[in-house]
Design an enzyme around this catalytic site. Structure first.
Site, short mmCIF file in Angstrom:
data_model
loop_
_atom_site.label_atom_id
_atom_site.label_comp_id
_atom_site.label_asym_id
_atom_site.label_seq_id
_atom_site.Cartn_x
_atom_site.Cartn_y
_atom_site.Cartn_z
N HIS A 69 0.84 -1.20 0.00
CA HIS A 69 0.00 0.00 0.00
C HIS A 69 0.88 1.25 0.00
O HIS A 69 0.60 2.22 -0.71
CB HIS A 69 -0.89 0.04 1.25
CG HIS A 69 -1.86 -1.11 1.37
ND1 HIS A 69 -1.75 -2.06 2.35
CD2 HIS A 69 -2.95 -1.43 0.64
CE1 HIS A 69 -2.75 -2.93 2.22
NE2 HIS A 69 -3.48 -2.58 1.18
N ASP A 125 -3.89 -6.94 -7.81
CA ASP A 125 -5.31 -7.24 -8.08
C ASP A 125 -5.56 -6.95 -9.56
O ASP A 125 -6.14 -5.92 -9.93
CB ASP A 125 -6.21 -6.41 -7.18
CG ASP A 125 -6.00 -6.76 -5.73
OD1 ASP A 125 -6.63 -7.70 -5.25
OD2 ASP A 125 -5.16 -6.11 -5.07
P1 AMP Z 1 -6.44 -3.85 -0.46
O1 AMP Z 1 -6.29 -3.06 0.80
O2 AMP Z 1 -5.90 -5.25 -0.36
O3 AMP Z 1 -7.80 -3.76 -1.07
O4 AMP Z 1 -5.46 -3.16 -1.50
C1 AMP Z 1 -5.51 -1.78 -1.76
C2 AMP Z 1 -4.64 -1.46 -2.95
O5 AMP Z 1 -3.30 -1.88 -2.67
C3 AMP Z 1 -5.06 -2.24 -4.22
O6 AMP Z 1 -4.91 -1.40 -5.35
C4 AMP Z 1 -4.11 -3.40 -4.24
O7 AMP Z 1 -3.89 -3.89 -5.55
C5 AMP Z 1 -2.85 -2.73 -3.69
N1 AMP Z 1 -1.95 -3.78 -3.16
C6 AMP Z 1 -2.25 -4.79 -2.31
N2 AMP Z 1 -1.19 -5.59 -2.11
C7 AMP Z 1 -0.18 -5.06 -2.86
C8 AMP Z 1 1.19 -5.41 -3.08
N3 AMP Z 1 1.73 -6.48 -2.51
N4 AMP Z 1 1.92 -4.64 -3.91
C9 AMP Z 1 1.38 -3.55 -4.52
N5 AMP Z 1 0.10 -3.15 -4.34
C10 AMP Z 1 -0.68 -3.89 -3.53
#
Ligand code: AMP
Length: 354
Positions: free
Chosen positions: A71, A189
């Site tokens: 994030h 994602d």
């Molecule tokens: P989430 O909180 O899991 O819904 O993720 C929020 C944002 O962070 C989304 O755009 C995800 O694709 C991105 N994200 C989650 N994990 C990662 C990671 N390991 N590397 C880069 N971006 C990520």
């Protein structure tokens, strides 16, 4: 603050005066020092308008909280390109299937705020002229996000949904005033990135979509908020998802283009690891199920039988780590003591070949 260069200090002053106006109407929540927390949409919109009038730019980073380095990498990128960053933290119920882990999804508000404050410090210290900082956190309740109906996780559930169809250009002006200049998503994602890009294109939104590469542990495991539930044993076996995708990528890089060859390489890894685990006693093993391994077109996500090497493809997989059957004394079984099933997703992009 006194150490900050002039440009950044004046940025901070302007931001806080804009914030003071915009948040006077917002509900009171414990406010961190370097940004404001918004629970409702209207005051955030008001701030967006004020920033727009002051020729500032807003980068938006939507998240479900339980923040990790992945994030933060999105926010760092947003800081390079915008004066102000809005980060949302909302565990969106409709993002979970009926039997998925909505109730056990990690909610770590205090440490999230701490991480964002630390990051703002770091961004301030870089002192690069125009370098952005986090101005606002949007942390709505479900009632704010779904004002008329409680959210439903059924696929055919009722509610107001966006249908991606061509839209009259008349709406463009009305829409774009409320939107950020740039929005940041993780490559992790991949389906989300394709849908958002399509939506922005079809709705004529004046927002740039930035896709940031997946942050990984040193051994390749993709960072995820859910990894805290894995524990040592399931973490080691969970790495299979990355190894399988890598094997498929290697097959492509060595010249293979058929689905059978590329996905066969991934399947042989998951099959081997699973049978090795099944042969172990319950106190030693971590079982899993492969939800899918996919080879898809990068624009449509349609499954491919053959990769057009001028276009490349998307390799992606989801793997469900089952709860541990038996814990060993002294073993780190992760948050929830190994009882929470963990669904891992990951993907690799097959780059077009010259
Ligand atoms: P989430 O909180 O899991 O819904 O993720 C929020 C944002 O962070 C989304 O755009 C995800 O694709 C991105 N994200 C989650 N994990 C990662 C990671 N390991 N590397 C880069 N971006 C990520």
């Amino acid at each position: 603050m006194s150490k900050l260069v002039n440009g950044v200090r004046s940025f901070s002053t302007t931001a806080s005066s804009l914030l003071a106006d915009a948040t006077s109407a917002s509900r009171s929540v414990a406010q961190p020092s370097s940004f404001q927390v918004f629970r409702d949409v209207p005051p955030l919109r008001q701030l967006r308008h004020q920033l727009l009038k002051n020729e500032r730019t807003v980068g938006f980073v939507p998240t479900m909280g339980a923040l990790h380095e992945g994030h933060l990498s999105l926010i760092r990128e947003a800081a390079r390109e915008n004066t102000d960053i809005f980060v949302s933290i909302f565990v969106n119920p409709t993002q979970f299937g009926v039997n998925e882990d909505l109730s056990s999804y990690p909610r770590t508000w205090d440490s999230d705020v701490e991480k964002l404050e630390k990051l703002n410090d770091e961004l301030g210290r870089t002192g690069a002229p125009g370098a952005g900082q986090i101005t606002a956190i949007f942390a709505p309740t479900s009632k704010v996000m779904y004002p008329t109906l409680p959210p439903s996780s059924e696929i055919d559930g009722q509610g107001s949904f966006v249908t991606i169809t061509p839209l009259s250009s008349k709406l463009e002006g009305a829409l774009q005033r409320h939107y950020p200049d740039r929005v940041y998503f993780g490559q992790k994602d991949v389906q989300q990135t394709v849908i958002i890009k399509r939506m922005v294109q079809d709705f004529l939104l004046d927002t740039k979509v930035r896709i940031i590469s997946t942050s990984r542990e040193a051994d390749g495991l993709a960072l995820s908020s859910r990894n805290v539930y894995l524990g040592d044993r399931r973490r080691a076996v969970g790495l299979t998802i990355y190894k399988a995708l890598k094997a498929a990528e290697d097959a492509y890089l060595s010249g293979k283009t058929t689905r059978a060859d590329i996905l066969g390489a991934a399947r042989s890894i998951t099959d081997r690891v699973l049978s090795e685990q099944q042969a172990l006693p319950p106190a030693e093993r971590a079982l899993f199920e492969v939800d899918y391994i996919s080879l898809a077109d990068p624009d449509t996500l349609d499954e491919l039988d053959l990769v057009d090497s001028t276009k490349g493809g998307v390799l992606s997989a989801a793997l469900k780590m089952a709860p541990l059957e038996e814990n060993k004394p002294g073993e780190d079984c992760g948050l929830g003591d190994g009882k929470v099933p963990v669904r891992l997703i990951d993907n690799l992009i097959l780059q077009p070949r010259a």
